[in-house]
Design an enzyme around this catalytic site. Structure first.
Site, PDB file in Angstrom:
ATOM      1  CG  ASP A 129      -2.169  -0.802   1.703  1.00  0.00           C
ATOM      2  OD1 ASP A 129      -2.304  -1.476   0.369  1.00  0.00           O
ATOM      3  OD2 ASP A 129      -2.753  -1.399   2.465  1.00  0.00           O
ATOM      4  NE  ARG A 164     -19.219  -5.586 -22.033  1.00  0.00           N
ATOM      5  CZ  ARG A 164     -19.070  -7.510 -21.996  1.00  0.00           C
ATOM      6  NH1 ARG A 164     -17.656  -7.495 -21.676  1.00  0.00           N
ATOM      7  NH2 ARG A 164     -19.878  -7.785 -22.698  1.00  0.00           N
TER       8      ARG A 164
HETATM    9  O1  F6P Z   1      -1.990  -4.420   3.614  1.00  0.00           O
HETATM   10  C1  F6P Z   1      -2.132  -4.302   3.064  1.00  0.00           C
HETATM   11  C2  F6P Z   1      -2.933  -5.513   2.052  1.00  0.00           C
HETATM   12  O2  F6P Z   1      -3.082  -5.422   1.049  1.00  0.00           O
HETATM   13  C3  F6P Z   1      -4.383  -3.849   2.246  1.00  0.00           C
HETATM   14  O3  F6P Z   1      -4.140  -3.013   1.298  1.00  0.00           O
HETATM   15  C4  F6P Z   1      -5.496  -4.895   2.022  1.00  0.00           C
HETATM   16  O4  F6P Z   1      -6.646  -4.210   2.589  1.00  0.00           O
HETATM   17  C5  F6P Z   1      -5.445  -5.701   3.347  1.00  0.00           C
HETATM   18  O5  F6P Z   1      -3.850  -6.394   3.026  1.00  0.00           O
HETATM   19  C6  F6P Z   1      -6.255  -7.335   2.384  1.00  0.00           C
HETATM   20  O6  F6P Z   1      -5.835  -8.725   3.690  1.00  0.00           O
HETATM   21  P1  F6P Z   1      -6.082  -9.671   4.209  1.00  0.00           P
HETATM   22  O7  F6P Z   1      -4.889 -10.535   3.010  1.00  0.00           O
HETATM   23  O8  F6P Z   1      -5.869 -10.020   5.249  1.00  0.00           O
HETATM   24  O9  F6P Z   1      -6.978  -9.961   2.753  1.00  0.00           O
END
Ligand code: F6P
Length: 344
Positions: A129, A164
């Site tokens: 992120d 689309r």
């Molecule tokens: O924190 C990194 C991240 O990839 C976020 O972007 C996302 O919301 C989350 O982890 C998803 O987490 P999990 O793998 O627990 O579904």
């Protein structure tokens, strides 16, 4: 010479293995340290599940996605988790003097609390992120942006063939770094990020103005954490992790329905999800992860504690964990302004 525990916590991320390789290679070769891998994040120190890390264990790691140590969102500071006392008891039982924690806001948040209690820790910033403060970039972000850009390139041609609108939902809980960067790289016609709650009518009129110019297809990129201005929720509040984060997802499906309803244009959506976190890291992430790993063990060996390795410009440095974890690093407004030039 010290015996040091390594752990990877939170969502996995391309480049984790390259960091482990950097730490172990430099730590053994330069300082004669010993390394113990703590399995599944903080769970490894609480439960004593470990793996010895020697020169053999790091062979072939550089391009390998995921983490050989496993990961989890275990939080020693959750109710009943035991907190600092449980971690130091685990360290004592394993004969570990220090921990190098590779993780994002949650994993390093735990490291910050431990550092405040004088437990020797060093942090390495990880998250696709890119929302950790104190560093310009976290490793894994570049790979996620590349994966998302490749997907957007492919979606352009199919969207165009069918006239689309295609909505692409990418990761990004609090910050729109992936959406904005991949959207710019992929030539998106609208980019929706958590930092700018969006107005559905505006998004639809941008798409309609393209159609009026004869461009009868559009690509909309949305962060999973993007929200409409009217505040409708997309989080699944029934599913919360040990750090209290709700499981996100759903904005893509919502947009697919709403854009088609308002514009009358046929709309489809794609959720890229964990594809963005899997697989081999880009060359950029391999280099950044390697530099972070080597610096983490160098910093520990010259006596630094409670610090996080960081990239400032082109230089690798260290910053106090407490400073890096104080606030999330939100999307640079200047980057979003650049993206906006190409909307509609
Ligand atoms: O924190 C990194 C991240 O990839 C976020 O972007 C996302 O919301 C989350 O982890 C998803 O987490 P999990 O793998 O627990 O579904």
């Amino acid at each position: 010479m010290a015996r040091i525990g390594l752990l990877t916590g939170g969502g996995d991320c391309p480049g984790l293995n390259a960091v482990i390789r950097g730490i172990v290679r430099q730590g053994i070769g330069e300082y004669g340290h010993e390394f113990v891998g703590l399995r599944h994040g903080w769970a490894g120190i609480l439960g004593g599940e470990t793996v010895e890390l020697g020169p053999e264990s790091i062979s072939g790691l550089l391009p390998r996605g995921g983490t050989i140590l496993g990961s989890s969102r275990t939080n020693p500071y959750r109710e009943g988790g035991g907190g600092t006392a449980a971690v130091t008891a685990g360290m004592e039982a394993l004969g570990i003097e220090a921990i190098i924690a590779i993780g994002g806001e949650d994993t390093l948040g735990v490291a910050t609390k431990l550092a405040a209690d004088d437990v020797p820790v060093i942090g390495v910033p990880k998250t696709i992120d890119n929302d950790l403060a104190g560093t310009d970039y976290t490793f894994g972000f570049d790979t996620a942006v590349q994966v998302a850009s490749d997907a957007i390139d492919r979606l352009h041609t199919t969207a165009e063939s069918h006239d689309r609108v295609i909505v692409v939902e990418v990761m990004g809980r609090h910050a729109g770094w992936i959406a904005c960067s991949a959207g710019i790289a992929g030539g998106a016609h609208a980019i929706l990020v958590p930092e700018h709650p969006f107005d559905l009518e505006t998004v639809c009129s941008q798409i309609q103005s393209r159609h009026a110019r004869g461009r009868k297809y559009s690509i909309v990129v949305a962060s999973e954490g993007a929200v409409p201005k009217d505040g409708s929720l997309t989080a699944r509040a029934d599913d919360v992790d040990e750090f209290g984060h709700p499981r996100l997802g759903g904005i893509g499906a919502w947009l697919e329905h709403e854009i088609e309803r308002v514009t009358g244009y046929e709309t489809r959506m794609v959720v890229l999800g964990h594809v963005q976190r899997g697989g081999t890291p880009t060359a950029y992430d391999r280099i950044l992860a390697t530099r972070y790993g080597v610096e983490a063990i160098d910093a520990y060996s010259r006596g630094e504690r409670g610090m996080m390795v960081a990239l400032h410009g082109t230089k690798i440095t260290t910053v106090p964990l407490a400073d890096a974890l104080a606030e999330p690093k939100l999307l640079d407004p200047a980057l979003y302004r650049t993206a906006e030039v190409f909307f509609g």
